[in-house]
Every structure is written in structure tokens, then in C-alpha cells.
Enzyme design. Structure first.
Site, PDB file in Angstrom:
ATOM      1  N   THR A 147     -54.894 -24.907  16.548  1.00 54.95           N
ATOM      2  CA  THR A 147     -55.556 -24.805  17.858  1.00 54.95           C
ATOM      3  C   THR A 147     -56.267 -26.115  18.152  1.00 54.95           C
ATOM      4  OG1 THR A 147     -55.821 -22.425  17.636  1.00 54.95           O
ATOM      5  CG2 THR A 147     -57.284 -23.518  19.191  1.00 54.95           C
ATOM      6  N   ARG A 153     -52.852  -8.751  30.571  1.00 57.97           N
ATOM      7  CA  ARG A 153     -53.612  -7.486  30.586  1.00 57.97           C
ATOM      8  C   ARG A 153     -52.702  -6.265  30.564  1.00 57.97           C
ATOM      9  NH1 ARG A 153     -56.683 -10.581  29.199  1.00 57.97           N
ATOM     10  NH2 ARG A 153     -58.492 -11.457  30.245  1.00 57.97           N
ATOM     11  N   HIS A 165     -57.247 -20.796  25.996  1.00 54.19           N
ATOM     12  CA  HIS A 165     -58.171 -20.065  25.123  1.00 54.19           C
ATOM     13  C   HIS A 165     -58.800 -18.891  25.873  1.00 54.19           C
ATOM     14  CE1 HIS A 165     -59.903 -21.023  21.040  1.00 54.19           C
ATOM     15  NE2 HIS A 165     -60.683 -20.022  21.365  1.00 54.19           N
ATOM     16  N   SER A 223     -53.475 -16.139  27.605  1.00 59.52           N
ATOM     17  CA  SER A 223     -54.616 -16.292  28.518  1.00 59.52           C
ATOM     18  C   SER A 223     -54.389 -15.506  29.797  1.00 59.52           C
ATOM     19  CB  SER A 223     -54.921 -17.758  28.840  1.00 59.52           C
ATOM     20  OG  SER A 223     -55.265 -18.457  27.649  1.00 59.52           O
ATOM     21  N   SER A 254     -57.149 -15.875  12.464  1.00 54.86           N
ATOM     22  CA  SER A 254     -58.006 -17.027  12.766  1.00 54.86           C
ATOM     23  C   SER A 254     -58.562 -17.675  11.504  1.00 54.86           C
ATOM     24  CB  SER A 254     -59.177 -16.557  13.633  1.00 54.86           C
ATOM     25  OG  SER A 254     -60.142 -17.574  13.757  1.00 54.86           O
ATOM     26  N   LYS A 257     -51.447 -24.872  19.595  1.00 50.75           N
ATOM     27  CA  LYS A 257     -52.003 -23.909  20.565  1.00 50.75           C
ATOM     28  C   LYS A 257     -53.095 -24.577  21.394  1.00 50.75           C
ATOM     29  CE  LYS A 257     -54.374 -19.371  20.677  1.00 50.75           C
ATOM     30  NZ  LYS A 257     -55.799 -19.607  20.873  1.00 50.75           N
TER      31      LYS A 257
HETATM   32  C1  FNR Z   1     -60.450 -16.086  20.841  1.00 49.27           C
HETATM   33  N1  FNR Z   1     -59.455 -17.052  20.753  1.00 49.27           N
HETATM   34  C2  FNR Z   1     -59.292 -17.755  19.576  1.00 49.27           C
HETATM   35  N2  FNR Z   1     -58.290 -18.654  19.449  1.00 49.27           N
HETATM   36  C3  FNR Z   1     -58.101 -19.325  18.303  1.00 49.27           C
HETATM   37  O1  FNR Z   1     -57.165 -20.136  18.223  1.00 49.27           O
HETATM   38  N3  FNR Z   1     -58.922 -19.097  17.223  1.00 49.27           N
HETATM   39  C4  FNR Z   1     -59.953 -18.221  17.278  1.00 49.27           C
HETATM   40  O2  FNR Z   1     -60.678 -18.027  16.314  1.00 49.27           O
HETATM   41  C5  FNR Z   1     -60.179 -17.537  18.501  1.00 49.27           C
HETATM   42  N4  FNR Z   1     -61.222 -16.673  18.635  1.00 49.27           N
HETATM   43  C6  FNR Z   1     -61.346 -15.906  19.762  1.00 49.27           C
HETATM   44  C7  FNR Z   1     -62.347 -14.952  19.846  1.00 49.27           C
HETATM   45  C8  FNR Z   1     -62.435 -14.128  20.963  1.00 49.27           C
HETATM   46  C9  FNR Z   1     -63.495 -13.082  21.020  1.00 49.27           C
HETATM   47  C10 FNR Z   1     -61.502 -14.270  22.019  1.00 49.27           C
HETATM   48  C11 FNR Z   1     -61.540 -13.375  23.232  1.00 49.27           C
HETATM   49  C12 FNR Z   1     -60.531 -15.239  21.960  1.00 49.27           C
HETATM   50  C13 FNR Z   1     -58.494 -17.240  21.839  1.00 49.27           C
HETATM   51  C14 FNR Z   1     -57.321 -16.287  21.685  1.00 49.27           C
HETATM   52  O3  FNR Z   1     -56.544 -16.624  20.570  1.00 49.27           O
HETATM   53  C15 FNR Z   1     -56.414 -16.318  22.923  1.00 49.27           C
HETATM   54  O4  FNR Z   1     -56.067 -17.652  23.226  1.00 49.27           O
HETATM   55  C16 FNR Z   1     -57.079 -15.678  24.147  1.00 49.27           C
HETATM   56  O5  FNR Z   1     -57.841 -14.561  23.784  1.00 49.27           O
HETATM   57  C17 FNR Z   1     -55.993 -15.267  25.127  1.00 49.27           C
HETATM   58  O6  FNR Z   1     -56.551 -14.760  26.283  1.00 49.27           O
HETATM   59  P1  FNR Z   1     -56.750 -13.186  26.558  1.00 49.27           P
HETATM   60  O7  FNR Z   1     -55.527 -12.470  26.025  1.00 49.27           O
HETATM   61  O8  FNR Z   1     -57.994 -12.784  25.847  1.00 49.27           O
HETATM   62  O9  FNR Z   1     -56.874 -13.164  28.041  1.00 49.27           O
END
Ligand code: FNR
Length: 382
Positions: free
Chosen positions: A169, A313, A278, A310, A119, A254
Site C-alpha cells: 500500500t 456497497r 483508501h 473504494s 493488513s 495498492k
Molecule cells: C482500511 N484500509 C486499509 N488499507 C490498507 O492497505 N491497510 C490497512 O491497514 C487498512 N486499514 C483500514 C482500516 C479501516 C477501518 C478501513 C475502513 C479501511 C483501506 C481498505 O483496504 C480499502 O482500501 C477501503 O476500505 C476500500 O473502501 P471501502 O470498501 O471501505 O469503501
């Protein structure tokens, strides 16, 4: 087998092997603020729930006697080899979860031959992550700041530090309405997490009156400067050409949900898209990402890879997404909960459990490789 053999020896798996149990255990290992930040979603969390409900409507229809001894999970996406079509999603401010943070993410990816997306909002700078896991297949996720020179600097640094793709993103130019975070009055950034790529950036530093490390006041000013530069609501598709001019790396967009946006991304020069809402953290009430995947995969056809995240699990979930047209999937919370429980070891554990279930379920359903899967592997249940 490993788990059963340990059972024979009277040992239980040290960490839980299902997502739900990992989440419960991780909750106990984290502060209330960190747990709310990771587990929570936007608004009433309808989209968070919808992401899961969508998986429940698709069922695998297993096929038998198809000789599945020799199986192959490995793949390649935009020139990056992967031991399985599973990436560690960018999860910002990971130091709020565990001090190993993004180093553990990249090291776990290296151990397992997976690709890992760092990230922009990481707590470890992209150069430090590269040094901690030089052999890992690393991609860099860009949150495009509203300072073009800073945006360019971040992208050029990523290319120099050996990242192999840029994932921009587009769904988070500001954080959404997230009641769990609001209730606790906690935003990791404001406590200094997730700022390493900014604080180490020469352009960002040139915007400050004093370096962030020169004292508490300077640090506070730097955090405030970050919040002012973080997102860019004025971007449009034509700006992708500018991003392209900064790098020779493949670019993925994304946060695509609508098929027209997928077409727009490719028309604007992107090499691939990531279907994602997200993890239900941005637009509450948005359609389940899995339901968007079907339409986006049809719209993109063979123009470029379609990645998905997204709601994944389990290994069985990965199979469903692949059968619906994803070339690879990303997982976010799963590895974050592993991290919370046991740092690098926990990330490896959570990912290995996912990969083992993916391999077993794929074979038991009669498929030897993800490439053999298509929608005929599934039935839709109303
Ligand atoms: C994220 N996600 C995310 N996406 C991104 O592009 N940059 C980021 O900094 C973050 N930070 C972030 C923090 C936390 C705590 C979470 C849970 C998620 C989104 C992440 O990349 C992804 O799209 C989702 O987490 C996918 O869903 P699941 O696997 O958590 O259900």
C-alpha cells in the site's frame, strides 16, 4: 431464496442485508471511537462522498433472453483461485471493531472461497491468522516501514506463513488528517490495537530495550517505537525492485489513482495494481476511485490484473467496477460492519449478501460471468 423462505416461515433475516442498514446497526454495536475510525474519511470527506457519487453516474443497461442459467463467478488472480472476483480488503486494527478481528476475516474468506488480504497493522499476527484459517486464500498487505530489515522480515514471514501475494500500500506512509478521529482524540494504535505483526517480529523486537510484554512501561515504549517506524515517505518506484528481491510472490501496488503511476508500477516490476483511494481516508478532494479506474484500466491494458476498491456497497456496484475494467474488487467497510455486528458470522453474512446480489444482478442484466462484462454493459449519466 433463503431469505424469502425464511420470511415464509415468519423469520426475518437476523442481520440487515443492505450496506446502509448494516452501517446503522454496526454503529449501535461499536464504541463511538471505533465507529468514527471505520466510517470516517479524510478532511471534509469529499472523496468519501465522491466515491459513492461516481457509482451513481454509471448505469447498467440490462440485456434480455441471453440464457443465463449456467453462471460462473469464480476466477483466478495471479495464481490465487477465488469463488468470486471479490476480496476482503485489508482493514487494520480490527480488534477495535470486534475481538474476533482478522481471524474472522480469514475464516469468512475460507468459508466462502474468497481471498482475504491481511493488513500489516493487524491485531492478530500473520502466523496466528494462518493457523486460524490455513485453507483460506490469504494475501499480505505491506505497510513498508522505514526500517529496511523490518520490511524484509515482514515480507519473508508472510511468504513462510503461506500468504500468496504481497499487496504493498503506497498511499499511507502516514495517517491522513481525519477529523472524526481527531475530535475523539482516538487512534487505535496508541491503545495497542493493530500491533501484532510488529510485536511478534524478531527485527522489531531487536530494536526495543525490553520486550513489549515485560510491563506497562515496555509496552508503551514499544508502541512509541512502532509509531516511529510505521511509514516510509522516502520510497520511490525504484524501491519496488528491492521488494521483489525479498520474495517470489506476486506483488501488487495498492493506492494507484493516476494512469502514469500504474505504468510506473508495472515498469518497476509489479505484477498488478489496486486502484484505490483508501476508501476516501487519505487525500481529501482526491478524484473518485471509480473514475480513476477507467483511465488506469486503459493504461494497464493487458499487462497485469487491475483490482479496484473504494466505494463498493452492493453487488450492483461490483458489476459496474468489473464492467469498467476491474479484474476483481476489494471491500473494506462492508465486512468491517459485519464484523462489528456478529464477529465471524457477521462477516460471512455481509459478504454472502454482496455475492448473492452480484449473482442475481449479473444474471438479470443478461451476463453469465464477469468475463462477459465490458463497458458496453453500461451507460454514463451526467
Ligand atoms: C482500511 N484500509 C486499509 N488499507 C490498507 O492497505 N491497510 C490497512 O491497514 C487498512 N486499514 C483500514 C482500516 C479501516 C477501518 C478501513 C475502513 C479501511 C483501506 C481498505 O483496504 C480499502 O482500501 C477501503 O476500505 C476500500 O473502501 P471501502 O470498501 O471501505 O469503501
Amino acid at each position: 431464496l433463503e431469505i424469502y423462505l425464511r420470511g415464509l416461515a415468519g423469520e426475518r433475516p437476523e442481520l440487515p442485508v443492505t450496506y446502509d442498514e448494516l452501517e446503522v446497526a454496526a454503529r449501535g454495536a461499536m464504541t463511538a471511537e471505533a465507529f468514527a475510525y471505520v466510517a470516517g474519511g479524510a478532511g471534509s470527506e469529499r472523496t468519501l462522498r465522491a466515491n459513492r457519487a461516481a457509482f451513481d453516474r454509471w448505469r447498467l443497461v440490462p440485456r434480455m433472453l441471453r440464457s443465463v442459467t449456467d453462471r460462473e463467478l469464480s476466477t483466478e488472480v495471479l495464481g490465487t483461485p477465488m469463488a468470486a472476483p471479490v476480496l476482503l480488503a485489508p482493514v487494520g486494527t480490527a480488534s477495535v471493531i470486534h475481538p474476533d478481528a482478522e481471524r474472522a476475516q480469514a475464516r469468512a474468506a475460507a468459508d466462502l472461497g474468497l481471498a482475504s488480504v491481511l493488513s500489516t497493522a493487524a491485531s492478530t499476527s500473520m502466523e496466528e491468522v494462518a493457523a486460524a484459517a490455513p485453507e483460506a486464500n490469504r494475501w499480505f498487505q505491506l505497510y513498508w516501514p522505514n526500517d529496511p530489515e523490518l520490511a524484509e522480515s515482514l515480507v519473508r514471514r508472510a511468504e513462510r506463513a503461506g500468504y500468496r501475494a504481497i499487496v504493498v500500500t503506497v498511499d499511507t506512509w502516514t495517517m491522513a488528517w481525519r477529523p472524526r478521529d481527531l475530535a475523539l482524540g482516538h487512534l487505535p494504535f496508541l491503545h495497542g490495537h493493530g500491533l501484532a505483526n510488529y510485536f511478534s517480529d524478531p527485527v522489531f523486537r531487536s530494536r526495543l530495550a525490553a520486550p513489549p510484554e515485560s510491563g506497562p512501561e515496555a509496552r508503551r515504549a514499544a508502541i512509541l517505537a512502532f509509531t516511529g517506524l510505521f511509514g516510509n515517505p522516502s520510497l520511490s518506484w525504484s524501491d519496488l525492485a528491492t521488494l521483489r528481491s525479498w520474495t517470489t510472490l506476486p506483488v501488487l501496488v495498492k493506492g494507484v489513482c493516476h494512469p502514469d503511476d500504474a505504468r510506473a508500477a508495472l515498469d518497476a516490476g509489479a505484477d498488478g495494481v489496486v486502484v484505490s483511494n483508501h476508501g476516501g481516508r487519505q487525500v481529501d478532494g482526491a478524484r473518485a476511485a471509480l473514475d480513476c479506474l477507467v483511465d488506469v484500466a486503459d493504461a494497464v491494458a493487458a499487462r497485469g490484473p487491475v483490482l479496484f476498491d473504494s466505494g463498493i456497497r452492493s453487488g450492483a456496484d461490483v458489476l459496474v467496477a468489473l464492467a469498467l475494467g476491474a479484474d476483481a474488487v476489494l471491500v473494506g467497510r462492508l465486512w468491517a460492519f459485519g464484523l462489528a455486528l456478529a464477529g465471524h458470522r457477521g462477516v460471512v453474512h455481509a459478504m454472502r449478501a454482496l455475492l448473492a446480489e452480484l449473482d442475481l444482478t449479473m444474471a438479470l442484466a443478461g451476463y453469465r460471468s464477469p468475463a462477459d462484462l465490458d463497458r458496453r454493459a453500461l451507460a454514463f449519466e451526467r
